[in-house]
Design an enzyme around this catalytic site. Structure first.
Site, PDB file in Angstrom:
ATOM      1  N   CYS A 199      -3.318 -29.851 -16.258  1.00 15.07           N
ATOM      2  CA  CYS A 199      -2.958 -30.558 -18.378  1.00 15.07           C
ATOM      3  C   CYS A 199      -3.211 -30.024 -19.138  1.00 15.07           C
ATOM      4  CB  CYS A 199      -3.132 -31.743 -17.248  1.00 15.07           C
ATOM      5  SG  CYS A 199      -4.368 -32.711 -16.694  1.00 15.07           S
ATOM      6  N   GLU A 252      -3.091 -33.932  -6.041  1.00 11.97           N
ATOM      7  CA  GLU A 252      -4.703 -34.875  -6.187  1.00 11.97           C
ATOM      8  C   GLU A 252      -4.406 -35.909  -7.510  1.00 11.97           C
ATOM      9  OE1 GLU A 252      -9.114 -32.893  -7.132  1.00 11.97           O
ATOM     10  OE2 GLU A 252      -7.376 -31.551  -7.621  1.00 11.97           O
ATOM     11  N   MET A 253      -4.431 -35.258  -8.401  1.00  8.68           N
ATOM     12  CA  MET A 253      -4.190 -36.286  -9.839  1.00  8.68           C
ATOM     13  C   MET A 253      -3.726 -38.023  -9.355  1.00  8.68           C
ATOM     14  SD  MET A 253      -4.930 -37.556 -12.890  1.00  8.68           S
ATOM     15  CE  MET A 253      -6.210 -35.781 -13.807  1.00  8.68           C
ATOM     16  N   ILE A 254      -2.505 -38.103  -8.654  1.00 14.25           N
ATOM     17  CA  ILE A 254      -1.723 -39.412  -8.134  1.00 14.25           C
ATOM     18  C   ILE A 254      -2.601 -40.154  -7.283  1.00 14.25           C
ATOM     19  CG2 ILE A 254      -0.021 -40.429  -7.043  1.00 14.25           C
ATOM     20  CD1 ILE A 254       0.795 -39.883 -10.044  1.00 14.25           C
ATOM     21  N   GLY A 266       3.844 -38.625  -7.715  1.00 12.30           N
ATOM     22  CA  GLY A 266       4.129 -37.153  -7.168  1.00 12.30           C
ATOM     23  C   GLY A 266       3.323 -37.359  -6.164  1.00 12.30           C
ATOM     24  N   ALA A 267       2.394 -36.972  -5.604  1.00 10.74           N
ATOM     25  CA  ALA A 267       1.304 -37.204  -4.217  1.00 10.74           C
ATOM     26  C   ALA A 267      -0.017 -35.794  -4.099  1.00 10.74           C
ATOM     27  CB  ALA A 267       2.658 -37.140  -3.334  1.00 10.74           C
TER      28      ALA A 267
END
Length: 417
Positions: free
Chosen positions: A50, A188-190, A185-186
């Site tokens: 990001c 790593e960040m979520i 979303g699913a």
């Protein structure tokens, strides 16, 4: 060939530029094959998060590699040029070390970037675009990152992007325990965000994902309700907080969808954090009065909290990095002499084989073994010294002194001057 790193990050380019040069997980293999396939570079690895898109490569044509990035994303090179950084040799190595150690991150000392770099290296290995030079550099990079994190306090008191999103939500609502949270979303960040938000015990948690099975897996961990992306238009209005981070190349939440949700909510505010690059939420959504929309760059002030207390750790980390850059560049320099060393050994082996064959023939004829050994040693000595002796005799006067010094150094000669 030389090491070259180039790209854009949150220091050099705004979000609307970064999202246009981002690589999705699905496009990564094709991009790597395309870059190396055009013979612009010998090796390549791409890191796309990001906050950054940067390419590490082994190339003789840096400018052509930079041009490829614009061409691949159907951009004009001139539009991208003002935001690019280009780093050669030791500067490229130092940049890699700093990135992996968390010194170049929006969140100083964050650990997530190290995992992202390792994933980038894995993708390059799978694509077959990682050669000896980049492999060695990244292995050294991971070693340096580990040393920085274990020898300094660089990661102490750092505020992650996920934690920053939760803190911001608390500033808006006061108490997350009274709110309903929707994660889109699913990845790593979520997953990281869910851990921070669920710890605040919200009333209800929903996970939406294109692949429902992944939403279900994450929901089991956090006692949430899984839905598909197709259910978002009906579900959006039921939630007070929305955190989204997908790999979609196009926005998932548009202004029209949010307008309908706000109307159904009777204009009760909705808080949205979009951590995706490219963005999941259309910029026009920010025009709506009852929507508090924050993109990844908007979290910068929160993640900088505690920065002053870690400046000493930054200085320590930079010292570790500078020392390791010197070590790695020394290894690179020694690699350049490998072909010469190999050729020298091959030539010596040819001399040995020739004289050994000659000695065997003399022994077979019944020659005195002592004389054969003397002839063997004399022959080897003459062959080994012929080239340097000839060079010293044939060189011009201007170059002779320099060559004499070099021969003295190579053969470690000691004699009265």
């Amino acid at each position: 060939m030389q090491l070259f790193a180039f790209g854009v990050n949150h220091h050099t380019a705004p979000l609307d530029i970064r999202e246009h040069v981002a690589f999705t997980e699905e496009s990564m293999q094709h991009a790597l094959h395309d870059l190396v396939g055009h013979q612009l570079v010998k090796e390549a690895a791409i890191i796309s998060t990001c906050n950054r898109t940067e390419i590490y490569c082994n190339t003789d044509t840096p400018d052509k590699a930079v041009g490829w990035l614009a061409d691949f994303h159907h951009l004009h090179s001139g539009d991208l040029e003002p935001y690019l950084y280009k780093l050669l040799r030791e500067q490229a190595v130092k940049h890699a070390f700093r990135v992996a150690s968390g010194l170049d991150s929006m969140v100083l000392g964050e650990a997530q970037i190290l995992g992202q770099m390792k994933n980038a290296v894995k993708s390059a290995e799978q694509a077959g675009t990682l050669g000896l030079l980049l492999h060695k550099m990244f292995q050294h990079t991971f070693f340096v990152a580990k040393e920085v994190r274990t020898s300094t306090e660089i990661g102490a008191c750092s505020v992650s992007m996920a934690a920053a999103a939760a803190r911001l939500a608390e500033r808006i609502f006061g108490n997350i325990s009274e709110q309903k949270v929707l994660f889109i979303g699913a990845g790593e960040m979520i997953e990281l965000c869910a851990a921070h938000f669920v710890a605040k015990r919200p009333v209800h948690v929903t996970v939406a994902n294109r692949t429902v099975e992944r939403a279900e897996a994450l929901s089991r961990r956090f006692n949430a309700h899984p839905i598909s992306l197709g259910e978002l238009p009906d579900q959006l209005a039921l939630h007070d907080i929305v955190v989204t981070s997908t790999a979609s190349p196009l926005p998932i939440l548009g202004k029209g969808m949010l307008e309908r949700a706000i109307k159904l909510r009777k204009h009760r505010p909705i808080f949205i954090v979009d951590l995706a690059v490219p963005r999941d939420v259309e910029p026009e959504v920010a025009e709506l009065d009852d929507v508090f929309l924050y993109y990844v760059d908007d979290l910068a002030d929160i993640v900088r909290e505690g920065l002053d207390s870690r400046q000493g750790a930054v200085t320590q980390a930079e010292t570790i990095i500078d020392s390791n850059v010197m070590d790695f560049m020394h290894w690179v320099a020694t690699r350049r002499s490998v072909p010469t060393i190999r050729a020298l050994r091959d030539q010596a082996e040819q001399f040995r084989q020739h004289e050994l064959s000659r000695a065997h023939k003399l022994l077979a004829k019944g020659e005195d073994p002592v004389k054969v050994l003397e002839s063997l040693s004399s022959g080897l000595t003459n062959k080994f010294l012929h080239s340097p002796s000839s060079a010293l005799n044939q060189v011009s006067n201007d170059e002779r002194e320099q060559l004499v010094e070099l021969v003295n150094r190579l053969y470690q000669l000691r004699y009265p001057r």
